[in-house]
Design a protein around this motif. Sequence first.
Motif, PDB file in Angstrom:
ATOM      1  N   GLN A 145       0.825  -1.202   0.000  1.00  0.00           N
ATOM      2  CA  GLN A 145       0.000   0.000   0.000  1.00  0.00           C
ATOM      3  C   GLN A 145       0.864   1.258   0.000  1.00  0.00           C
ATOM      4  O   GLN A 145       0.596   2.222  -0.734  1.00  0.00           O
ATOM      5  N   ASN A 146       1.905   1.256   0.832  1.00  0.00           N
ATOM      6  CA  ASN A 146       2.799   2.415   0.892  1.00  0.00           C
ATOM      7  C   ASN A 146       3.492   2.641  -0.440  1.00  0.00           C
ATOM      8  O   ASN A 146       3.639   3.778  -0.908  1.00  0.00           O
ATOM      9  N   ASN A 147       3.948   1.549  -1.063  1.00  0.00           N
ATOM     10  CA  ASN A 147       4.621   1.673  -2.352  1.00  0.00           C
ATOM     11  C   ASN A 147       3.669   2.167  -3.436  1.00  0.00           C
ATOM     12  O   ASN A 147       4.035   2.996  -4.274  1.00  0.00           O
ATOM     13  N   ARG A 148       2.451   1.647  -3.417  1.00  0.00           N
ATOM     14  CA  ARG A 148       1.449   2.087  -4.394  1.00  0.00           C
ATOM     15  C   ARG A 148       1.187   3.586  -4.239  1.00  0.00           C
ATOM     16  O   ARG A 148       1.075   4.318  -5.233  1.00  0.00           O
ATOM     17  N   ARG A 171      -6.294   9.737   1.796  1.00  0.00           N
ATOM     18  CA  ARG A 171      -6.627   8.502   2.508  1.00  0.00           C
ATOM     19  C   ARG A 171      -5.659   8.275   3.670  1.00  0.00           C
ATOM     20  O   ARG A 171      -6.077   7.931   4.781  1.00  0.00           O
ATOM     21  N   VAL A 172      -4.359   8.490   3.425  1.00  0.00           N
ATOM     22  CA  VAL A 172      -3.365   8.349   4.490  1.00  0.00           C
ATOM     23  C   VAL A 172      -3.659   9.318   5.625  1.00  0.00           C
ATOM     24  O   VAL A 172      -3.563   8.975   6.804  1.00  0.00           O
ATOM     25  N   MET A 244      -1.361  15.164   3.053  1.00  0.00           N
ATOM     26  CA  MET A 244      -1.410  14.253   4.194  1.00  0.00           C
ATOM     27  C   MET A 244      -1.701  14.984   5.505  1.00  0.00           C
ATOM     28  O   MET A 244      -1.765  14.353   6.561  1.00  0.00           O
ATOM     29  N   GLY A 245      -1.859  16.306   5.441  1.00  0.00           N
ATOM     30  CA  GLY A 245      -2.261  17.071   6.616  1.00  0.00           C
ATOM     31  C   GLY A 245      -1.122  17.639   7.434  1.00  0.00           C
ATOM     32  O   GLY A 245      -1.343  18.094   8.566  1.00  0.00           O
ATOM     33  N   ILE A 246       0.096  17.636   6.896  1.00  0.00           N
ATOM     34  CA  ILE A 246       1.236  18.197   7.635  1.00  0.00           C
ATOM     35  C   ILE A 246       1.152  19.724   7.568  1.00  0.00           C
ATOM     36  O   ILE A 246       1.110  20.291   6.474  1.00  0.00           O
ATOM     37  N   PRO A 247       1.136  20.406   8.706  1.00  0.00           N
ATOM     38  CA  PRO A 247       1.017  21.876   8.683  1.00  0.00           C
ATOM     39  C   PRO A 247       2.275  22.532   8.126  1.00  0.00           C
ATOM     40  O   PRO A 247       3.385  21.997   8.243  1.00  0.00           O
TER      41      PRO A 247
END
Length: 392
Positions: A145-148, A171-172, A244-247
Amino acid sequence: MLLTVPTDYAEGFEKARLIDPQLASNYIAHMLITDPAADAFVEQLYSQRPRQINQTLRVAMDMDEDALRDSPAFVREFFDHASTPPDWLDPAAFLPGIRMFHRNSPVVLASMLAGTLVEGFSTNISKSFFITGRLRDQGVRRLKQNNRHMIECFMPGGLERTGDGWKLSVRVRIIHAQIRRLLDNSDDWDHDAWGAPVSAAHLGFAITAFSARLLRHMANLGATYNDEESESFMAVWRYTGHLMGIPDTILFEDEAAALRLFEIGGMCEPTPGVESMVMANALINSGPLLVGMTEPEIRRSFSKYVYRVSRALVGKPLSDQLMYPATPVVGVLPWFRMQMRYKAFVRKYLAKVAKQTNFTAFTSLLEVSAFDEAGISYRLPDHVHSEESSFW
């Protein structure tokens, strides 16, 4: 304002702030910061429609306007906000990095597996993985999943609103919010010692590893790229981190800033503990299964080789801290670089063979990364321990 330092970070923070007090303080401050918007979104999902989560997310991700009209307002609001690009976004800058990624595809996964992910697990990032059991249970699936996700982000148009890279990045973000929710309600997480689970600090650190550190590991394994391509590669990862939501307060701006955050953040982290040892070694031993090796003797032989590559990439001190088996590293990196030079020669002088080589490398990369052939799954874990969670 008084800075609250989780107890596990006290010693490292004292050392790091002697080098860069501002960055060290910012890193520690983000240990208590999460993703309020995603956290509230997931909480509302579970309070209003727990049995419809997969369908609700699919409708929103695919922008099914008819179905969205019947969705709660909080769903539309979250995705409207996620779809709003930041002021600094320049999608046209992605193309050189995308080309470089695919040109060097034979070493991307090797660099990620043996270098980047190991360095990530050497920090307290390993604790959430260890507690939830994401690599103990269905570990190969998680790696695929991570690679995809990575591959889709580096597809042309992958980070456009309709692209799978965009959808998988969001999604992550949602999965991280759900894991925080589960860990917050678990006796397994020590907030005083570790800060918030899946904190903004750790996500900011992880994205520097996926980008700037991955570039360094790729170069050590023979990848080639110029300044324009590396800057573009970093731009792809920066926008991915945003999705991914990183501020922005902990999200790197360029390669130099990413490497500096990796250095200072790494100094703040405690010495690798048993969780880091278990997760790093589990990762290495998942490598053979990732590429379909099931025969025990072949798996052992391949794992031994991955240990050699990993030790060469991350260095002796960290390898020893992670309790790697003693393996020789002389000649490992030169051999990889020689193989890459051969591939470059083939591309330049043997066009027909080059096409076959590129096709093989690219399809091999996809082969070990494919999952859910029917489409992207938006199921979420429903138990803090993976082995007790529903399939997701």
